[in-house]
Design an enzyme around this catalytic site. Structure first.
Site, PDB file in Angstrom:
ATOM      1  N   ASN A 156       8.865  32.761  38.163  1.00 42.85           N
ATOM      2  CA  ASN A 156       9.062  33.523  39.398  1.00 42.85           C
ATOM      3  C   ASN A 156      10.574  33.656  39.610  1.00 42.85           C
ATOM      4  OD1 ASN A 156       9.239  34.338  42.081  1.00 42.85           O
ATOM      5  ND2 ASN A 156       7.505  33.080  42.727  1.00 42.85           N
ATOM      6  N   ARG A 171       6.207  36.952  37.733  1.00 40.21           N
ATOM      7  CA  ARG A 171       6.281  37.777  38.937  1.00 40.21           C
ATOM      8  C   ARG A 171       7.364  38.814  38.680  1.00 40.21           C
ATOM      9  NH1 ARG A 171       9.783  36.522  43.668  1.00 40.21           N
ATOM     10  NH2 ARG A 171       9.449  38.234  45.121  1.00 40.21           N
ATOM     11  N   HIS A 222       6.454  41.347  48.386  1.00 34.41           N
ATOM     12  CA  HIS A 222       5.654  40.162  48.747  1.00 34.41           C
ATOM     13  C   HIS A 222       4.155  40.448  48.638  1.00 34.41           C
ATOM     14  CE1 HIS A 222       9.216  38.817  51.471  1.00 34.41           C
ATOM     15  NE2 HIS A 222       9.282  38.179  50.311  1.00 34.41           N
ATOM     16  N   ARG A 250      19.433  38.640  54.933  1.00 36.97           N
ATOM     17  CA  ARG A 250      19.311  40.099  55.050  1.00 36.97           C
ATOM     18  C   ARG A 250      18.909  40.434  56.482  1.00 36.97           C
ATOM     19  NH1 ARG A 250      14.865  40.592  50.467  1.00 36.97           N
ATOM     20  NH2 ARG A 250      15.128  38.365  50.313  1.00 36.97           N
ATOM     21  N   GLU A 258       1.874  32.032  45.944  1.00 35.42           N
ATOM     22  CA  GLU A 258       2.215  33.133  45.035  1.00 35.42           C
ATOM     23  C   GLU A 258       2.029  32.732  43.574  1.00 35.42           C
ATOM     24  OE1 GLU A 258       6.050  33.545  46.946  1.00 35.42           O
ATOM     25  OE2 GLU A 258       5.825  35.731  46.857  1.00 35.42           O
TER      26      GLU A 258
HETATM   27  P1  ADP Z   1      11.363  31.621  49.397  1.00 34.24           P
HETATM   28  O1  ADP Z   1      11.303  32.939  50.072  1.00 34.24           O
HETATM   29  O2  ADP Z   1      12.638  31.385  48.665  1.00 34.24           O
HETATM   30  O3  ADP Z   1      10.114  31.274  48.591  1.00 34.24           O
HETATM   31  P2  ADP Z   1      10.375  29.672  51.319  1.00 34.24           P
HETATM   32  O4  ADP Z   1       9.054  30.305  51.489  1.00 34.24           O
HETATM   33  O5  ADP Z   1      10.425  28.302  50.736  1.00 34.24           O
HETATM   34  O6  ADP Z   1      11.419  30.591  50.586  1.00 34.24           O
HETATM   35  O7  ADP Z   1      11.040  29.645  52.766  1.00 34.24           O
HETATM   36  C1  ADP Z   1      12.343  29.175  52.923  1.00 34.24           C
HETATM   37  C2  ADP Z   1      12.682  29.144  54.374  1.00 34.24           C
HETATM   38  O8  ADP Z   1      11.691  28.368  55.067  1.00 34.24           O
HETATM   39  C3  ADP Z   1      13.983  28.430  54.597  1.00 34.24           C
HETATM   40  O9  ADP Z   1      15.019  29.336  54.687  1.00 34.24           O
HETATM   41  C4  ADP Z   1      13.778  27.733  55.915  1.00 34.24           C
HETATM   42  O10 ADP Z   1      14.424  28.511  56.898  1.00 34.24           O
HETATM   43  C5  ADP Z   1      12.311  27.791  56.185  1.00 34.24           C
HETATM   44  N1  ADP Z   1      11.730  26.478  56.465  1.00 34.24           N
HETATM   45  C6  ADP Z   1      11.295  25.545  55.598  1.00 34.24           C
HETATM   46  N2  ADP Z   1      10.850  24.454  56.274  1.00 34.24           N
HETATM   47  C7  ADP Z   1      11.008  24.727  57.581  1.00 34.24           C
HETATM   48  C8  ADP Z   1      10.754  24.023  58.788  1.00 34.24           C
HETATM   49  N3  ADP Z   1      10.236  22.789  58.773  1.00 34.24           N
HETATM   50  N4  ADP Z   1      11.050  24.621  59.951  1.00 34.24           N
HETATM   51  C9  ADP Z   1      11.583  25.845  59.976  1.00 34.24           C
HETATM   52  N5  ADP Z   1      11.847  26.562  58.889  1.00 34.24           N
HETATM   53  C10 ADP Z   1      11.567  26.013  57.709  1.00 34.24           C
END
Ligand code: ADP
Length: 405
Positions: free
Chosen positions: A7, A98, A186, A247, A390
């Site tokens: 990914n 992906r 997504h 973004r 995913e």
């Molecule tokens: P990606 O899009 O890279 O797969 P994720 O789905 O892991 O990312 O999401 C990442 C975001 O999730 C981080 O930027 C963070 O802001 C948010 N995040 C993760 N844990 C928490 C939490 N406990 N509370 C608030 N936001 C969170």
């Protein structure tokens, strides 16, 4: 069958190993092994873990980011201590990728051939930034797992059902003729989320109107009617739509013209601003991570509070727009890092969605561990929190596609 999933993001490269039956169930199976490479400036972080709980973590300074050799080294850790999970690469049955952008023609999961690779590369003509990392992953997998089938799953594919009025931009019609249209992203996550929501509600997806809210580093919404995407917030690129980590989502294109005319901002500078210096980070000046933003806001940082408020405002108006596209809504599902974990974001967002018929239970929301429902028993719209899957969804597509080979 052992299925490896690659990914590739712009600044991350994730990989996951699953063991799936050739006819997999619709419930996700646990990860056997997981690897993640992250790049921040010249810092590279590698994180690995396996099902036995073994971990490996390393940071390196890399002058010129060499994704190719970093990815190759990461994948070799599948058969090296301390996260060794297989004896050697020949145990991998299929590799799934992906691929961010399928362009106008690549929609369904497909076995990768030289023609498919060329088609993925051809999409670069309309989306130069998207598929390079995916193609690199394919080449490395060919080298490490020779002769094994590889499958491409497209993040744009689920949105192939967008009706023309949602897909065509109201610019000159020639844009559309040249492939400039809303593709949406997504899709792998939104599609899984829609089906998972239907199972959680014990309903046929064909009878449901669902809004899926994928809130990770990138954020987008999808309006899913009877299992089909009929609208989404991301567009020709993953820059459009609601606010994200770095973004901004939709901004008046006139701002970009103004910056180019008045400040002589170059294309590369605009790219950097729109992709890396906007959103939660751009407004708060603190971080792109919602956890840091919420913490700073709680400590009285006004810009962090503003960033949170804009995020929620854009999310609320985006959800309302998706509801209008659907002509009603049965369920709203929150997924990905912020969607799964931030009770604050879900509470603040749902506070204004009563007019749609959505009412959440504050206690359930505060304690939510996905997959779970957080709406009250009186809520006309069911509100769900669903873990994003995913990588597992890609592995499942691989199993389905290669079963009869
Ligand atoms: P990606 O899009 O890279 O797969 P994720 O789905 O892991 O990312 O999401 C990442 C975001 O999730 C981080 O930027 C963070 O802001 C948010 N995040 C993760 N844990 C928490 C939490 N406990 N509370 C608030 N936001 C969170």
């Amino acid at each position: 069958m052992k299925i490896l999933v690659l990914n590739s993001g712009s600044s991350t490269q994730k990989s996951a190993l699953f063991d799936l039956d050739p006819t997999p169930s619709s419930e996700p199976t646990p990860l056997l092994w997981e690897g993640k490479l992250e790049w921040d400036g010249d810092k590279e972080t590698l994180t690995l873990k396996n099902a036995d709980g073994n971990k490996f973590n390393a940071e390196a300074v890399v002058q010129a980011k060499d994704r190719r050799s970093s990815l190759e080294k990461m994948l070799q850790k599948l058969w090296q201590p301390p996260t060794q999970t297989i004896r050697n690469g020949s145990e991998i049955a299929v590799v799934g990728h992906r691929i961010v952008h399928g362009g106008p023609h690549l929609c369904q999961p497909t076995i990768i051939t030289s023609e498919v690779k060329q088609a993925i590369a051809d999409v670069s003509a309309i989306a130069p930034l998207h598929n390079k990392a995916g193609l690199q992953g394919i080449e490395i997998a060919e080298k490490l797992f020779p002769g094994k089938p590889q499958v491409a799953v497209f993040d744009t594919g689920f949105h192939r059902t967008l009706p023309p009025h949602a897909a065509v931009y109201p610019g000159p019609y020639e844009w559309f003729e040249h492939g400039i249209r809303r593709y949406g992203f997504h899709g792998i996550s939104h599609e899984y989320c829609g089906h998972r929501a239907a199972r959680m509600l014990g309903r046929e997806i064909s009878s449901l109107k669902i809004i899926s809210c994928h809130l990770g580093n990138g954020c987008s919404l999808a309006a899913i009617d009877a299992g089909k995407s009929v609208d989404t917030t991301m567009g020709f690129t993953p820059l459009e739509g609601i606010m994200m980590g770095t973004r901004g989502g939709s901004v008046d294109p006139g701002i970009l013209l103004q910056l180019m005319r008045a400040d002589h901002t170059s294309v590369d500078q605009l790219d950097e601003t729109l992709n890396r210096r906007s959103g939660l980070l751009g407004i708060s000046g603190v971080s792109s991570d919602m956890r840091d933003v919420v913490k700073a806001a709680g400590n009285g940082n006004e810009r962090a509070k503003l960033a949170f408020d804009i995020f929620v405002h854009r999310l609320q108006t985006g959800i309302a727009a998706m509801a209008a596209s659907l002509g009603g809504v049965d369920a709203i599902a929150f997924t990905a890092g912020i969607g799964e974990n931030s009770a604050e974001v879900r509470r603040a967002t749902c506070a204004k969605l009563g007019f749609l018929g959505a009412q959440i239970d504050e206690g359930k929301n505060a304690l939510a561990k996905p997959d779970v429902e957080i709406s009250t028993s009186k809520s006309a719209v069911r509100v769900l929190v669903i873990r994003a899957q995913e990588d597992w969804s890609i592995a499942r597509e691989c199993a389905e596609l290669t079963r009869t080979m």
